[in-house]
Design a protein around this motif. Structure first.
Motif, PDB file in Angstrom:
ATOM      1  N   GLY A  46       5.981  11.617  -0.606  1.00 30.90           N
ATOM      2  CA  GLY A  46       6.126  12.314   0.669  1.00 30.90           C
ATOM      3  C   GLY A  46       5.082  13.409   0.818  1.00 30.90           C
ATOM      4  N   THR A  47       4.801  14.105  -0.279  1.00 29.42           N
ATOM      5  CA  THR A  47       3.801  15.181  -0.232  1.00 29.42           C
ATOM      6  C   THR A  47       2.445  14.620   0.180  1.00 29.42           C
ATOM      7  OG1 THR A  47       4.978  16.170  -2.064  1.00 29.42           O
ATOM      8  CG2 THR A  47       2.808  17.082  -1.576  1.00 29.42           C
ATOM      9  N   GLN A  48       2.079  13.487  -0.433  1.00 33.10           N
ATOM     10  CA  GLN A  48       0.800  12.849  -0.078  1.00 33.10           C
ATOM     11  C   GLN A  48       0.760  12.497   1.405  1.00 33.10           C
ATOM     12  OE1 GLN A  48       0.796   9.655  -2.970  1.00 33.10           O
ATOM     13  NE2 GLN A  48      -1.413   9.456  -2.732  1.00 33.10           N
ATOM     14  N   MET A  49       1.861  11.905   1.895  1.00 39.12           N
ATOM     15  CA  MET A  49       1.899  11.500   3.308  1.00 39.12           C
ATOM     16  C   MET A  49       1.689  12.687   4.222  1.00 39.12           C
ATOM     17  SD  MET A  49       4.681   8.671   4.179  1.00 39.12           S
ATOM     18  CE  MET A  49       4.749   7.116   3.352  1.00 39.12           C
ATOM     19  N   LEU A  50       2.381  13.793   3.885  1.00 34.07           N
ATOM     20  CA  LEU A  50       2.257  14.976   4.736  1.00 34.07           C
ATOM     21  C   LEU A  50       0.849  15.554   4.651  1.00 34.07           C
ATOM     22  CD1 LEU A  50       5.698  16.663   4.002  1.00 34.07           C
ATOM     23  CD2 LEU A  50       4.953  15.644   6.151  1.00 34.07           C
ATOM     24  N   LEU A  51       0.316  15.678   3.421  1.00 36.04           N
ATOM     25  CA  LEU A  51      -0.996  16.308   3.261  1.00 36.04           C
ATOM     26  C   LEU A  51      -2.101  15.459   3.868  1.00 36.04           C
ATOM     27  CD1 LEU A  51      -0.787  17.777  -0.353  1.00 36.04           C
ATOM     28  CD2 LEU A  51      -0.688  19.004   1.828  1.00 36.04           C
ATOM     29  N   GLU A  52      -1.994  14.137   3.716  1.00 36.27           N
ATOM     30  CA  GLU A  52      -3.068  13.273   4.188  1.00 36.27           C
ATOM     31  C   GLU A  52      -2.879  12.839   5.640  1.00 36.27           C
ATOM     32  OE1 GLU A  52      -3.165  10.173   1.218  1.00 36.27           O
ATOM     33  OE2 GLU A  52      -3.524  11.634  -0.380  1.00 36.27           O
ATOM     34  N   GLY A  53      -1.769  13.243   6.238  1.00 38.57           N
ATOM     35  CA  GLY A  53      -1.549  12.920   7.654  1.00 38.57           C
ATOM     36  C   GLY A  53      -1.534  11.433   7.921  1.00 38.57           C
ATOM     37  N   HIS A  54      -0.765  10.681   7.125  1.00 40.47           N
ATOM     38  CA  HIS A  54      -0.770   9.223   7.203  1.00 40.47           C
ATOM     39  C   HIS A  54      -0.455   8.676   8.591  1.00 40.47           C
ATOM     40  CE1 HIS A  54      -1.514   7.029   3.466  1.00 40.47           C
ATOM     41  NE2 HIS A  54      -1.376   8.226   2.948  1.00 40.47           N
ATOM     42  N   PHE A  55       0.363   9.386   9.347  1.00 38.25           N
ATOM     43  CA  PHE A  55       0.824   8.857  10.629  1.00 38.25           C
ATOM     44  C   PHE A  55      -0.110   9.226  11.780  1.00 38.25           C
ATOM     45  CE2 PHE A  55       4.282   9.727   7.827  1.00 38.25           C
ATOM     46  CZ  PHE A  55       5.216   8.738   8.012  1.00 38.25           C
ATOM     47  N   ALA A  56      -0.916  10.284  11.562  1.00 36.84           N
ATOM     48  CA  ALA A  56      -1.593  10.934  12.679  1.00 36.84           C
ATOM     49  C   ALA A  56      -2.465  10.016  13.553  1.00 36.84           C
ATOM     50  CB  ALA A  56      -2.404  12.111  12.163  1.00 36.84           C
ATOM     51  N   PRO A  57      -3.310   9.150  12.969  1.00 35.97           N
ATOM     52  CA  PRO A  57      -4.218   8.387  13.841  1.00 35.97           C
ATOM     53  C   PRO A  57      -3.502   7.519  14.866  1.00 35.97           C
ATOM     54  CG  PRO A  57      -4.987   8.341  11.585  1.00 35.97           C
ATOM     55  CD  PRO A  57      -3.629   8.959  11.546  1.00 35.97           C
TER      56      PRO A  57
ATOM     57  N   GLU B 106       0.828  -1.204   0.000  1.00 30.55           N
ATOM     58  CA  GLU B 106       0.000   0.000   0.000  1.00 30.55           C
ATOM     59  C   GLU B 106       0.868   1.263   0.000  1.00 30.55           C
ATOM     60  OE1 GLU B 106      -3.837   1.173   2.634  1.00 30.55           O
ATOM     61  OE2 GLU B 106      -1.946   1.627   3.627  1.00 30.55           O
ATOM     62  N   MET B 107       2.002   1.169   0.721  1.00 32.12           N
ATOM     63  CA  MET B 107       2.850   2.358   0.921  1.00 32.12           C
ATOM     64  C   MET B 107       3.699   2.708  -0.291  1.00 32.12           C
ATOM     65  SD  MET B 107       4.806   2.433   4.604  1.00 32.12           S
ATOM     66  CE  MET B 107       5.549   0.918   4.197  1.00 32.12           C
ATOM     67  N   GLU B 108       4.063   1.642  -1.034  1.00 33.84           N
ATOM     68  CA  GLU B 108       5.126   1.748  -2.046  1.00 33.84           C
ATOM     69  C   GLU B 108       4.984   2.956  -2.972  1.00 33.84           C
ATOM     70  OE1 GLU B 108       5.325  -1.814  -4.378  1.00 33.84           O
ATOM     71  OE2 GLU B 108       7.022  -1.059  -5.584  1.00 33.84           O
ATOM     72  N   ALA B 109       3.767   3.220  -3.450  1.00 36.96           N
ATOM     73  CA  ALA B 109       3.597   4.251  -4.476  1.00 36.96           C
ATOM     74  C   ALA B 109       3.352   5.645  -3.903  1.00 36.96           C
ATOM     75  CB  ALA B 109       2.436   3.856  -5.384  1.00 36.96           C
ATOM     76  N   LEU B 110       3.268   5.743  -2.577  1.00 35.18           N
ATOM     77  CA  LEU B 110       2.966   7.051  -1.989  1.00 35.18           C
ATOM     78  C   LEU B 110       4.108   8.036  -2.208  1.00 35.18           C
ATOM     79  CD1 LEU B 110       1.503   6.141   1.540  1.00 35.18           C
ATOM     80  CD2 LEU B 110       0.253   7.047  -0.438  1.00 35.18           C
TER      81      LEU B 110
ATOM     82  N   GLU C 295      13.098  -1.626   8.399  1.00 34.06           N
ATOM     83  CA  GLU C 295      12.824  -0.608   7.379  1.00 34.06           C
ATOM     84  C   GLU C 295      14.053  -0.225   6.571  1.00 34.06           C
ATOM     85  OE1 GLU C 295      11.783  -0.497  10.525  1.00 34.06           O
ATOM     86  OE2 GLU C 295       9.701   0.202  10.643  1.00 34.06           O
ATOM     87  N   ILE C 296      15.246  -0.323   7.201  1.00 30.06           N
ATOM     88  CA  ILE C 296      16.477   0.076   6.514  1.00 30.06           C
ATOM     89  C   ILE C 296      16.688  -0.778   5.258  1.00 30.06           C
ATOM     90  CG2 ILE C 296      18.170  -1.468   7.665  1.00 30.06           C
ATOM     91  CD1 ILE C 296      18.677   2.306   7.450  1.00 30.06           C
ATOM     92  N   ASN C 297      16.145  -2.012   5.279  1.00 30.75           N
ATOM     93  CA  ASN C 297      16.256  -2.896   4.110  1.00 30.75           C
ATOM     94  C   ASN C 297      15.369  -2.433   2.958  1.00 30.75           C
ATOM     95  OD1 ASN C 297      17.962  -4.602   5.557  1.00 30.75           O
ATOM     96  ND2 ASN C 297      16.227  -5.728   6.427  1.00 30.75           N
ATOM     97  N   LEU C 298      14.424  -1.544   3.263  1.00 30.21           N
ATOM     98  CA  LEU C 298      13.501  -1.039   2.235  1.00 30.21           C
ATOM     99  C   LEU C 298      13.913   0.358   1.766  1.00 30.21           C
ATOM    100  CD1 LEU C 298      10.180  -1.986   4.104  1.00 30.21           C
ATOM    101  CD2 LEU C 298      11.165  -3.198   2.148  1.00 30.21           C
ATOM    102  N   GLY C 299      15.035   0.834   2.286  1.00 32.25           N
ATOM    103  CA  GLY C 299      15.483   2.179   1.896  1.00 32.25           C
ATOM    104  C   GLY C 299      14.788   3.282   2.661  1.00 32.25           C
ATOM    105  N   VAL C 300      14.187   2.944   3.800  1.00 34.17           N
ATOM    106  CA  VAL C 300      13.560   3.977   4.634  1.00 34.17           C
ATOM    107  C   VAL C 300      13.994   3.780   6.091  1.00 34.17           C
ATOM    108  CG1 VAL C 300      11.605   4.427   3.088  1.00 34.17           C
ATOM    109  CG2 VAL C 300      11.391   2.633   4.853  1.00 34.17           C
ATOM    110  N   ILE C 301      13.294   4.435   7.012  1.00 34.14           N
ATOM    111  CA  ILE C 301      13.559   4.269   8.442  1.00 34.14           C
ATOM    112  C   ILE C 301      12.220   4.022   9.139  1.00 34.14           C
ATOM    113  CG2 ILE C 301      15.612   5.763   8.364  1.00 34.14           C
ATOM    114  CD1 ILE C 301      13.865   7.957   9.799  1.00 34.14           C
TER     115      ILE C 301
END
Ligand code: CO8
Length: 258
Positions: A76-87, A70-74, A132-138
């Motif tokens: 950063g702008t979308q994540m910030l605007l949609e507040g993906h982490f907030a809930p 689900e995350m792969e195509a997101l 996550e480091i194996n996916l190129g993120v943290i």
């Protein structure tokens, strides 16, 4: 009772159960799982008939992380605007004590979800890690912060930078879990622990989880100030009078708010 798509909920006495139920994806945390878990936890939290919540997964996986597909195509702008982490911060803010009962994989967001809970009971089959480091993120659901506070900076750094998985025994030794139990005993032990907690007075449980959160989030001076005020406030509850009278009279306390 379950009106949710990706979790099962039930109650056993004063204990509310949330069981992640996406077996086809090892309980990967997609947006719907996040909504369901947060809604269910908040509903239990609003119910004074509930004194403890257990979150669990399956024998194979507590949760294998955020849903990578689900995350792969997101962006950063979308994540910030949609507040993906907030809930998730609403889940972490639940006042009712929450026990994570972990068997199998608790990786990435799964490990981070467990660390949002107050108590972590691990089956001897549990495997924790921040890959996550194996996916190129943290880690993005609190891992760099909560893991560091839980086990210390050097232990956390090694796990986050290598992505290494650890078993229940190592997790216990380094302080990532409250206790390890045999896998076959995990759910019964979670219910027993939750019942013990739920038998206490709700105002004191809410004060304790709030004070524990402050301990994880602030300086010692701020934490001590908070604790003193919370301690004093409990002396205006009828359950404090009852608890101390019961001690003096050598009988079990009959708390009103439980
Ligand atoms: N996301 C999506 N699908 C998953 C995930 C996941 N995290 N984990 C497993 N699955 C799926 C697999 O794709 C597979 O589905 P399919 O059969 O359709 O291909 C199914 O679950 C079973 O998995 P495997 O076949 O891989 O099972 P194995 O027993 O071979 O391996 C592992 C088990 C080791 C757990 C392996 O599945 C794995 O490595 N999973 C990914 C672990 C991982 O990297 N987790 C971190 C994800 S990133 C993250 O959590 C960031 C958190 C911050 C997010 C912030 C919110 C916006």
């Amino acid at each position: 009772m379950s009106e949710y798509e990706t979790i099962l909920t039930s109650t056993q006495g004063r204990v509310g159960w949330i069981t992640l139920n996406r077996p086809e994806a090892l309980n990967a945390l997609n947006t719907q799982v996040m909504r369901d878990v947060v809604d269910a936890a908040e509903a239990f939290d609003a119910d004074q008939g509930i004194g403890a919540i257990v979150v669990t997964g399956s024998e194979r996986a507590f949760a294998a992380g955020a849903d990578i597909k689900e995350m792969e195509a997101l962006t950063g702008t979308q994540m910030l605007l949609e507040g993906h982490f907030a809930p998730w911060s609403r889940f972490a803010g639940v006042r009712t004590p929450v026990i994570a009962a972990v068997a199998g994989y608790a990786l990435g967001g799964g490990c981070e979800l467990a660390m949002m809970c107050d108590v972590i009971l691990a089956a001897d089959t549990a495997k924790f890690g921040q890959p996550e480091i194996n996916l190129g993120v943290i880690p993005g659901m609190g891992g760099t912060q909560r893991l560091t506070r839980a086990i210390g900076s050097y232990k956390a750094a090694e796990l986050i930078l290598t992505g290494r998985q650890i078993g229940a025994e190592e997790a216990d030794r380094i302080g990532l879990v409250s206790r390890v139990v045999a896998a076959a005993e995990l759910l019964d032990e979670a219910q027993r622990t939750a019942e013990t907690i739920a038998s206490k007075s709700l105002p004191s449980l809410y004060a304790a989880t709030a004070a524990l959160d402050v301990a994880r989030e602030s300086t010692l001076a701020e934490g001590l100030r908070f604790e003193q005020h919370a301690f004093a406030a409990l002396f205006d509850t009828d359950d404090q009078k009852e608890g101390m009278a019961a001690f003096r009279e050598k009988r079990a306390a009959a708390f009103r708010h439980r």
